[in-house]
Design a protein around this motif. Sequence first.
Motif, mmCIF file in Angstrom:
data_model
loop_
_atom_site.group_PDB
_atom_site.id
_atom_site.type_symbol
_atom_site.label_atom_id
_atom_site.label_comp_id
_atom_site.label_asym_id
_atom_site.label_seq_id
_atom_site.Cartn_x
_atom_site.Cartn_y
_atom_site.Cartn_z
ATOM 1 N N ASP A 267 0.824 -1.212 0.000
ATOM 2 C CA ASP A 267 0.000 0.000 0.000
ATOM 3 C C ASP A 267 0.858 1.261 0.000
ATOM 4 O O ASP A 267 0.488 2.276 -0.605
ATOM 5 C CB ASP A 267 -0.938 -0.003 1.209
ATOM 6 C CG ASP A 267 -1.996 -1.108 1.120
ATOM 7 O OD1 ASP A 267 -2.248 -1.576 -0.003
ATOM 8 O OD2 ASP A 267 -2.543 -1.492 2.174
ATOM 9 N N GLN A 268 2.008 1.206 0.672
ATOM 10 C CA GLN A 268 2.900 2.364 0.691
ATOM 11 C C GLN A 268 3.430 2.653 -0.719
ATOM 12 O O GLN A 268 3.507 3.805 -1.141
ATOM 13 C CB GLN A 268 4.074 2.111 1.648
ATOM 14 C CG GLN A 268 3.685 2.031 3.115
ATOM 15 C CD GLN A 268 4.863 1.632 3.997
ATOM 16 O OE1 GLN A 268 5.777 0.934 3.569
ATOM 17 N NE2 GLN A 268 4.830 2.068 5.244
ATOM 18 N N ASP A 271 0.171 3.532 -3.152
ATOM 19 C CA ASP A 271 -0.591 4.729 -2.780
ATOM 20 C C ASP A 271 0.291 5.959 -2.623
ATOM 21 O O ASP A 271 -0.180 7.088 -2.790
ATOM 22 C CB ASP A 271 -1.356 4.485 -1.464
ATOM 23 C CG ASP A 271 -2.399 3.393 -1.595
ATOM 24 O OD1 ASP A 271 -2.774 3.079 -2.729
ATOM 25 O OD2 ASP A 271 -2.823 2.839 -0.549
ATOM 26 N N ASN A 272 1.558 5.749 -2.301
ATOM 27 C CA ASN A 272 2.440 6.887 -2.058
ATOM 28 C C ASN A 272 3.839 6.606 -2.609
ATOM 29 O O ASN A 272 4.807 6.503 -1.850
ATOM 30 C CB ASN A 272 2.518 7.180 -0.543
ATOM 31 C CG ASN A 272 3.385 8.391 -0.237
ATOM 32 O OD1 ASN A 272 3.459 9.335 -1.024
ATOM 33 N ND2 ASN A 272 4.045 8.372 0.912
ATOM 34 N N LEU A 274 7.438 7.223 -3.890
ATOM 35 C CA LEU A 274 8.352 8.320 -3.568
ATOM 36 C C LEU A 274 9.426 8.528 -4.627
ATOM 37 O O LEU A 274 9.780 9.657 -4.932
ATOM 38 C CB LEU A 274 9.017 8.052 -2.202
ATOM 39 C CG LEU A 274 8.076 7.941 -1.002
ATOM 40 C CD1 LEU A 274 8.860 7.571 0.257
ATOM 41 C CD2 LEU A 274 7.326 9.255 -0.783
ATOM 42 N N GLU A 279 7.263 6.240 -9.690
ATOM 43 C CA GLU A 279 6.144 7.030 -10.211
ATOM 44 C C GLU A 279 5.965 6.787 -11.710
ATOM 45 O O GLU A 279 4.830 6.673 -12.198
ATOM 46 C CB GLU A 279 6.401 8.518 -9.945
ATOM 47 C CG GLU A 279 6.388 8.900 -8.467
ATOM 48 C CD GLU A 279 6.744 10.357 -8.253
ATOM 49 O OE1 GLU A 279 7.246 10.992 -9.211
ATOM 50 O OE2 GLU A 279 6.538 10.865 -7.138
ATOM 51 N N GLU A 337 8.995 6.553 6.214
ATOM 52 C CA GLU A 337 7.927 6.133 7.108
ATOM 53 C C GLU A 337 8.237 4.698 7.493
ATOM 54 O O GLU A 337 9.010 4.036 6.798
ATOM 55 C CB GLU A 337 6.558 6.268 6.443
ATOM 56 C CG GLU A 337 6.404 5.566 5.108
ATOM 57 C CD GLU A 337 5.036 5.806 4.503
ATOM 58 O OE1 GLU A 337 4.041 5.844 5.256
ATOM 59 O OE2 GLU A 337 4.951 5.944 3.271
ATOM 60 N N HIS A 340 9.212 1.923 4.968
ATOM 61 C CA HIS A 340 9.206 2.458 3.603
ATOM 62 C C HIS A 340 10.547 3.145 3.337
ATOM 63 O O HIS A 340 10.831 4.213 3.886
ATOM 64 C CB HIS A 340 8.055 3.444 3.431
ATOM 65 C CG HIS A 340 7.791 3.804 1.993
ATOM 66 N ND1 HIS A 340 6.759 4.640 1.614
ATOM 67 C CD2 HIS A 340 8.412 3.451 0.837
ATOM 68 C CE1 HIS A 340 6.760 4.778 0.302
ATOM 69 N NE2 HIS A 340 7.761 4.068 -0.182
ATOM 70 N N TYR A 347 14.862 13.485 -0.850
ATOM 71 C CA TYR A 347 14.404 13.300 0.531
ATOM 72 C C TYR A 347 15.570 13.299 1.517
ATOM 73 O O TYR A 347 15.486 12.717 2.593
ATOM 74 C CB TYR A 347 13.640 11.981 0.648
ATOM 75 C CG TYR A 347 12.549 11.844 -0.375
ATOM 76 C CD1 TYR A 347 11.308 12.429 -0.179
ATOM 77 C CD2 TYR A 347 12.771 11.116 -1.553
ATOM 78 C CE1 TYR A 347 10.311 12.313 -1.138
ATOM 79 C CE2 TYR A 347 11.767 11.001 -2.521
ATOM 80 C CZ TYR A 347 10.545 11.601 -2.289
ATOM 81 O OH TYR A 347 9.547 11.488 -3.230
#
Length: 353
Positions: A267-268, A271-272, A274, A279, A337, A340, A347
Amino acid sequence: MTETKKVLSPDDPLYIDTSYTPVEPDDQYIVQVSGLKKYFPIKGGFFNTTVGYVKAVDGISFNIKRGTTMGLVGESGCGKTTTGRVLLRLSGEKTAGQVLFNGREVYDLTREELRNERTNMQIIFQDPFSSLSPRLPVGEIIGEAVREHKLVPESEFDDYIDKVMDDCGLQPFHKDRYPHEFSGGQRQRICIARALALNPEFIVCDEPVSALDVSIQAQIINLLKDLQQKHNLTYLFISHDLSVVEHISDTVGVMYLGDLVEYGEKDQIFDNPLHPYTEALLSAVPVPDPKAVQHRIILEGSIPSPANPPKGCKFHTRCSKCMEICKLFAPEAKELEPGHYVKCHLYDEKKAD
């Protein structure tokens, strides 16, 4: 007169950095990998000496919990299959790093210990037809290793093979047929049955559905999930199809040119995402809605050669968010996170809470 050994610099094509951070065995993980590298030598010159290395796997780290599935995705040639084979010690010696299976270093096992451990770790190959012997009937293909390792008494052999075949959706009368008499989906079921017959704990699934029709893919994926629940199996699922990976995986690793650029829970990742590469991969996944507007990220250029990767971040030559630091220094893995991880200079100032 003593011979002085030449000290190589990091810029030398023959330089190999063998340093890594060792991990302690943890019972919740069946596989623990730290700083794993696998380089293949490039030979050249009159004396056929080593002039460089193909850096197929270049310092990756991850863990796989028992009874779960880790998806490994990336473009062709990024090192996914090599990673799976190195975990099982099928590609000779590793170049550097650590591979723990059930808390033991795989590359420290003696020949006899490794032979005994083979029953616990198996692989399902990408092309079912080329991985099956055309000269053996299906019953012998599935039962060959069972008989070799003496897993069941000879009197129970036929019943055991029948049960394994039934678990994989094959009929008992299929035992006397040969691989060329089956469809692609049935041949892949034979490969799964061959791996399952040894009652393993861990299976590397090397793109097991990429050569199959979409409808057959769903059947094989559902079969793998059912077998996982029934036998408490752990999978490393290698694929370039993100929709399949999303359906079957618990954790996901994204590889690019031998590096694991992003790793986390399913899900990380979905849904997100990085990393810019993640992407771009997700933007290419088809959406089953003709009215949906897709924002496709087109990657410029082609993948650099793993024999001569770019300096700094390996992805900077194709990244639209490339900064000057990306061209000079390779990014470190950062936990943004819990669980993750990402390797990206975007970052550098952020850390997990």
